[in-house]
Design a protein around this motif. Structure first.
Motif: not given
Length: 235
Positions: A57-82
């Motif tokens: 459970i710990f390994v599976e959840r850690y990998l899932t949460i780590k992947k979910a926390a990765q938000n591309p840099a500048g995503f919010n700024a690009r989305l706002k401009s669009l």
């Protein structure tokens, strides 16, 4: 003179052998980790299953949460401009190309542009709840291991102590210290095993909860920023 030399050569080996035998008798017995584990009795088998469950459970959840926390840099700024430019389709495509809870939550809000603001907020909130539930999936099992492993180890100790005292009661004559101490230390093995499993599971559970709380904070901040962005043209 010859008799004296014969006496020295014949008595020395005897003393050496006697000292070696005495040292062998007084040397402490060593117990291997496998023997110590197997001496714990029936409780060691469910404890082993709980340890495997906690690690998975710990390994599976850690990998899932780590992947979910990765938000591309500048995503919010690009989305706002669009969104400011009125390119709703481009904003939805940007969210679809970004695999994260924040992007999926905002994509739902973008698809509701044109509806009342309360409907947009409700749709974003619903998707956020679904994403949080996905992140928390399995954490209850890890919390169960953290609480059940020490209790199961203690139960194994109690049953082991009962068996040890039964053996003492059935022993005839004087009770040897080895019989008493051996039964007690074998019973205490399960308590130690339960704590060894339960403590890391407890720490791992709180570590994952802290990671999820950080992601939830980012999701709330992004949703508030998005709602404020939709209100800007109406100002």
């Amino acid at each position: 003179m010859n008799a004296f030399l014969l006496q020295i050569t014949t008595t020395a080996p005897v003393d050496t052998l006697a000292n070696a035998a005495t040292a062998a008798q007084t040397a402490p017995e060593t117990v291997s980790l496998l023997d110590l584990t197997m001496s714990g009795g029936w409780a060691m088998f469910p404890l082993a299953a709980l340890s495997i469950m906690a690690i998975y459970i710990f390994v599976e959840r850690y990998l899932t949460i780590k992947k979910a926390a990765q938000n591309p840099a500048g995503f919010n700024a690009r989305l706002k401009s669009l969104v400011v430019a009125g390119d709703v389709q481009g904003a939805r495509m940007l969210c679809a190309q970004t695999n994260s809870p924040i992007s999926r939550m905002l994509e739902k809000g973008i698809s509701r542009i044109g509806h009342p603001l309360k409907n947009i907020e409700a749709s974003i909130e619903n998707v956020g709840k679904i994403e949080i539930a996905r992140l928390e999936k399995g954490l209850s099992g890890l919390a169960t291991v953290a609480g059940a492993a020490p209790m199961l180890g203690f139960l194994g100790t109690v049953t082991g102590m009962i068996g040890a005292f039964i053996a003492i009661a059935q022993a005839e004559g004087s009770i040897s210290p080895k019989l008493l101490s051996g039964g007690i230390y074998e019973a205490m093995v399960t308590t130690a095993a339960g704590l060894i499993i339960g403590l890391p599971a407890y720490v791992g559970y709180n570590f994952l909860v802290a990671k999820i709380d950080s992601i939830v904070h980012d999701m709330e901040y992004s949703s508030i920023e998005f709602i404020d962005l939709l209100q800007e043209p109406q100002a």
